[in-house]
Design a protein around this motif. Structure first.
Motif, PDB file in Angstrom:
ATOM      1  N   MET A 198       0.671  -0.987  -0.031  1.00 61.37           N
ATOM      2  CA  MET A 198       0.162   0.046   0.098  1.00 61.37           C
ATOM      3  C   MET A 198       0.871   1.376   0.004  1.00 61.37           C
ATOM      4  SD  MET A 198      -3.291   0.191   0.162  1.00 61.37           S
ATOM      5  CE  MET A 198      -3.384  -1.100  -1.352  1.00 61.37           C
ATOM      6  N   ASN A 253     -10.826   0.026 -14.804  1.00 59.53           N
ATOM      7  CA  ASN A 253     -11.952  -0.418 -13.756  1.00 59.53           C
ATOM      8  C   ASN A 253     -13.295  -0.324 -14.294  1.00 59.53           C
ATOM      9  OD1 ASN A 253     -12.165  -1.389 -11.005  1.00 59.53           O
ATOM     10  ND2 ASN A 253     -13.092   0.544 -10.630  1.00 59.53           N
ATOM     11  N   LYS A 270     -14.744  -8.275 -10.684  1.00 58.16           N
ATOM     12  CA  LYS A 270     -14.081  -7.408  -9.504  1.00 58.16           C
ATOM     13  C   LYS A 270     -12.588  -7.245 -10.022  1.00 58.16           C
ATOM     14  CE  LYS A 270     -15.551  -8.601  -4.787  1.00 58.16           C
ATOM     15  NZ  LYS A 270     -15.043  -9.488  -3.958  1.00 58.16           N
ATOM     16  N   THR A 271     -12.024  -8.286 -10.561  1.00 56.74           N
ATOM     17  CA  THR A 271     -10.520  -8.003 -11.001  1.00 56.74           C
ATOM     18  C   THR A 271     -10.204  -7.483 -12.359  1.00 56.74           C
ATOM     19  OG1 THR A 271     -10.401 -10.150  -9.576  1.00 56.74           O
ATOM     20  CG2 THR A 271      -8.599  -9.767 -10.852  1.00 56.74           C
ATOM     21  N   LEU A 272      -9.363  -6.596 -12.339  1.00 55.08           N
ATOM     22  CA  LEU A 272      -9.059  -6.083 -13.728  1.00 55.08           C
ATOM     23  C   LEU A 272      -8.182  -7.097 -14.678  1.00 55.08           C
ATOM     24  CD1 LEU A 272      -7.648  -2.175 -13.081  1.00 55.08           C
ATOM     25  CD2 LEU A 272      -9.812  -3.028 -13.403  1.00 55.08           C
ATOM     26  N   ASN A 273      -8.476  -7.247 -15.858  1.00 51.09           N
ATOM     27  CA  ASN A 273      -7.682  -8.141 -16.417  1.00 51.09           C
ATOM     28  C   ASN A 273      -7.339  -7.558 -17.971  1.00 51.09           C
ATOM     29  OD1 ASN A 273      -9.713  -8.095 -18.557  1.00 51.09           O
ATOM     30  ND2 ASN A 273     -10.876  -9.832 -17.809  1.00 51.09           N
ATOM     31  N   ALA A 274      -6.419  -8.158 -18.685  1.00 52.09           N
ATOM     32  CA  ALA A 274      -5.574  -7.564 -19.748  1.00 52.09           C
ATOM     33  C   ALA A 274      -6.702  -7.000 -20.709  1.00 52.09           C
ATOM     34  CB  ALA A 274      -4.996  -8.799 -20.482  1.00 52.09           C
ATOM     35  N   GLU A 309      -4.402 -17.679 -11.786  1.00 53.29           N
ATOM     36  CA  GLU A 309      -3.710 -16.294 -11.285  1.00 53.29           C
ATOM     37  C   GLU A 309      -4.466 -15.221 -10.770  1.00 53.29           C
ATOM     38  OE1 GLU A 309       0.717 -15.581 -12.795  1.00 53.29           O
ATOM     39  OE2 GLU A 309      -0.870 -14.727 -14.058  1.00 53.29           O
ATOM     40  N   GLU A 310      -5.685 -15.204 -11.565  1.00 56.99           N
ATOM     41  CA  GLU A 310      -6.523 -14.376 -11.603  1.00 56.99           C
ATOM     42  C   GLU A 310      -7.198 -14.360 -10.005  1.00 56.99           C
ATOM     43  OE1 GLU A 310     -10.593 -12.792 -14.050  1.00 56.99           O
ATOM     44  OE2 GLU A 310      -8.847 -13.667 -14.878  1.00 56.99           O
ATOM     45  N   GLU A 329      -4.746 -13.947  -7.411  1.00 56.35           N
ATOM     46  CA  GLU A 329      -4.581 -12.395  -7.228  1.00 56.35           C
ATOM     47  C   GLU A 329      -5.603 -11.654  -6.312  1.00 56.35           C
ATOM     48  OE1 GLU A 329      -2.007 -11.847  -9.045  1.00 56.35           O
ATOM     49  OE2 GLU A 329      -1.707  -9.914  -8.544  1.00 56.35           O
ATOM     50  N   GLU A 330      -6.694 -12.546  -6.355  1.00 56.54           N
ATOM     51  CA  GLU A 330      -7.864 -12.038  -5.483  1.00 56.54           C
ATOM     52  C   GLU A 330      -7.405 -12.372  -4.042  1.00 56.54           C
ATOM     53  OE1 GLU A 330     -12.113 -11.534  -7.213  1.00 56.54           O
ATOM     54  OE2 GLU A 330     -11.042 -13.395  -7.872  1.00 56.54           O
ATOM     55  N   GLU A 343      -4.754 -12.548  -2.737  1.00 62.80           N
ATOM     56  CA  GLU A 343      -3.714 -11.678  -2.228  1.00 62.80           C
ATOM     57  C   GLU A 343      -4.148 -10.412  -1.867  1.00 62.80           C
ATOM     58  OE1 GLU A 343      -0.323 -10.783  -4.991  1.00 62.80           O
ATOM     59  OE2 GLU A 343      -0.310 -12.804  -5.274  1.00 62.80           O
ATOM     60  N   VAL A 344      -5.089 -10.088  -2.415  1.00 63.32           N
ATOM     61  CA  VAL A 344      -5.612  -8.732  -2.075  1.00 63.32           C
ATOM     62  C   VAL A 344      -6.499  -8.814  -0.689  1.00 63.32           C
ATOM     63  CG1 VAL A 344      -7.450  -7.041  -2.747  1.00 63.32           C
ATOM     64  CG2 VAL A 344      -5.651  -7.888  -4.524  1.00 63.32           C
ATOM     65  N   VAL A 353       1.146  -0.565  -6.592  1.00 63.24           N
ATOM     66  CA  VAL A 353       0.967   0.222  -5.586  1.00 63.24           C
ATOM     67  C   VAL A 353       0.215   1.469  -6.044  1.00 63.24           C
ATOM     68  CG1 VAL A 353       1.996   2.135  -4.038  1.00 63.24           C
ATOM     69  CG2 VAL A 353       2.840  -0.547  -4.157  1.00 63.24           C
ATOM     70  N   LYS A 394      -3.234   0.314  -7.087  1.00 66.63           N
ATOM     71  CA  LYS A 394      -4.066   0.047  -5.804  1.00 66.63           C
ATOM     72  C   LYS A 394      -4.475   1.305  -5.003  1.00 66.63           C
ATOM     73  CE  LYS A 394      -4.780  -4.145  -5.491  1.00 66.63           C
ATOM     74  NZ  LYS A 394      -4.678  -5.099  -4.351  1.00 66.63           N
ATOM     75  N   SER A 452     -10.436  -3.109  -6.745  1.00 66.74           N
ATOM     76  CA  SER A 452     -10.455  -4.317  -5.672  1.00 66.74           C
ATOM     77  C   SER A 452      -9.174  -5.191  -5.930  1.00 66.74           C
ATOM     78  CB  SER A 452     -11.498  -4.943  -5.570  1.00 66.74           C
ATOM     79  OG  SER A 452     -12.195  -5.362  -6.739  1.00 66.74           O
ATOM     80  N   SER A 453      -9.159  -5.457  -7.233  1.00 63.00           N
ATOM     81  CA  SER A 453      -7.753  -6.521  -7.263  1.00 63.00           C
ATOM     82  C   SER A 453      -7.623  -6.301  -8.963  1.00 63.00           C
ATOM     83  CB  SER A 453      -8.045  -7.818  -7.084  1.00 63.00           C
ATOM     84  OG  SER A 453      -9.359  -8.245  -7.524  1.00 63.00           O
ATOM     85  N   ILE A 454      -6.140  -6.796  -9.193  1.00 64.11           N
ATOM     86  CA  ILE A 454      -5.649  -6.565 -10.595  1.00 64.11           C
ATOM     87  C   ILE A 454      -4.866  -7.874 -10.826  1.00 64.11           C
ATOM     88  CG2 ILE A 454      -3.848  -5.282 -11.894  1.00 64.11           C
ATOM     89  CD1 ILE A 454      -4.394  -3.222  -9.079  1.00 64.11           C
ATOM     90  N   ASN A 455      -5.147  -8.421 -12.142  1.00 65.98           N
ATOM     91  CA  ASN A 455      -4.642  -9.671 -12.262  1.00 65.98           C
ATOM     92  C   ASN A 455      -3.261  -9.429 -12.812  1.00 65.98           C
ATOM     93  OD1 ASN A 455      -4.694  -9.462 -15.121  1.00 65.98           O
ATOM     94  ND2 ASN A 455      -6.034 -11.496 -15.302  1.00 65.98           N
ATOM     95  N   GLU A 494      -1.566 -10.191 -15.683  1.00 64.85           N
ATOM     96  CA  GLU A 494      -1.472  -9.779 -16.950  1.00 64.85           C
ATOM     97  C   GLU A 494      -2.010  -8.209 -17.034  1.00 64.85           C
ATOM     98  OE1 GLU A 494      -2.442 -13.735 -19.458  1.00 64.85           O
ATOM     99  OE2 GLU A 494      -3.871 -12.035 -19.497  1.00 64.85           O
ATOM    100  N   ALA A 495      -3.010  -7.895 -16.527  1.00 68.02           N
ATOM    101  CA  ALA A 495      -3.267  -6.563 -16.274  1.00 68.02           C
ATOM    102  C   ALA A 495      -2.083  -5.508 -15.688  1.00 68.02           C
ATOM    103  CB  ALA A 495      -4.834  -6.276 -15.642  1.00 68.02           C
ATOM    104  N   LEU A 533       0.405  -5.373 -18.624  1.00 65.64           N
ATOM    105  CA  LEU A 533       0.098  -4.541 -19.622  1.00 65.64           C
ATOM    106  C   LEU A 533       0.215  -3.123 -19.104  1.00 65.64           C
ATOM    107  CD1 LEU A 533      -2.776  -6.091 -21.591  1.00 65.64           C
ATOM    108  CD2 LEU A 533      -0.292  -6.144 -22.218  1.00 65.64           C
TER     109      LEU A 533
END
Lengths: 147, 130
Positions: free
Chosen positions: A1, A53, A62-66, A137-138, A141-142, A144-145, B26, B29, B35-38, B40-41, B44
């Motif tokens: 953070m 987002n 919920k998770t940002l992807n490529a 991984e996705e 990632e969640e 982890e968050v 960081v 976030k 909320s969360s980022i994978n 790959e994102a 990129l």
């Protein structure tokens, strides 16, 4: 953070190197220009994140992807980045597939300074599941968050 | 996530991104709605940021005035933010530098304009009152 404001800065040395690589040789970049570009880069990250987002929210994810990031680039009128980004994504996926062993090894060396052969074997087994990995991984990632 | 320190990639292989992913994460976030980022994102976005830095630098240099002097200056960047639509979002953080004397003159002009408007408003009020 981010605890300190400078946590939101990108490393100047790297930014400077990227600028130098982009400009013709021998161009002098003023100190002010460097820090301005560095700030601009941080703002770019935030702007891109916010756009991406929005796409994730539209897709009820919920998770940002490529694909969210790629859509964001289009929205921000940085279409010119899309082709190189797609190439980078492919390269990244290839790298994950092919060099997973090596990178896992590196990561492990960092995480704990031990590298027993037994652990290598378990990592190797993980590699068989490469195809499922991206989705996994996705989720990771969640997790982890959430922690 | 532990990232390989930039500059340590001297072992021949070109790394995909040179900006530190941990730092990019960081910054991403720090946006409250995310909320969360994978991964790959994240990669990129880091790559996009590199492309952005290159693009901003080359655009500002090409369109800037420092070309003759072979220099990239702050003013070249703020002009880019002002003139190019894609860099418009940077206008707030790359304000144009102006001389204090010029600024004061602008303030004065603005005040005068405002006063004119106020005058109009007042006269209307006066009329309404009378």
């Amino acid at each position: 953070m981010a605890e300190r404001p400078e946590d939101l800065n990108l490393p100047n040395a790297v930014i400077t190197r990227i600028i130098k690589e982009a400009l013709p040789d021998g161009v002098n970049i003023s100190k002010e220009a460097r820090s301005a570009i560095s700030r601009a880069a941080s703002v770019f990250v935030l702007y891109a994140t916010s756009c991406a987002n929005n796409f994730a929210m539209k897709g009820k994810r919920k998770t940002l992807n490529a694909s969210d990031v790629l859509s964001a680039m289009e929205e921000m009128e940085f279409q010119r980045f899309i082709t190189p980004l797609k190439e980078a994504l492919e390269a990244y996926r290839r790298e994950q597939k092919g060099k997973k062993e090596a990178s896992e090894q590196k990561k492990k060396d960092k995480d704990r300074k031990t590298d027993s052969e037994e652990q290598d074997k378990t990592r190797d087994e993980d590699n068989d599941e490469d195809e499922e990995r991206l989705e996994e991984e996705e989720q990771n990632e969640e997790e982890e968050v959430d922690n | 996530m532990a990232e390989v320190v930039v500059g340590r990639d001297k072992c021949g292989e070109q790394r995909l991104v040179s900006l530190p992913l941990s730092r990019i994460r960081v910054i991403m976030k720090s946006s409250p709605e995310v909320s969360s980022i994978n991964q790959e994102a994240l990669v990129l976005t880091a790559k996009a940021t590199e492309l952005f830095v290159q693009h901003l630098a080359t655009y500002s240099y090409r369109h800037g005035r420092g070309k003759e002097a072979k220099a990239l200056t702050y003013n070249d960047l703020s002009s880019a933010a002002e003139e190019s639509e894609t860099f418009q979002f940077l206008a707030d953080i790359l304000p144009k530098k102006i001389l204090a004397s010029k600024y004061l003159k602008m303030l004065k002009e603005k005040d005068e304009e405002d006063e004119e408007k106020d005058d109009d408003g007042e006269s209307d009020d006066d009329e309404a009152e009378s």
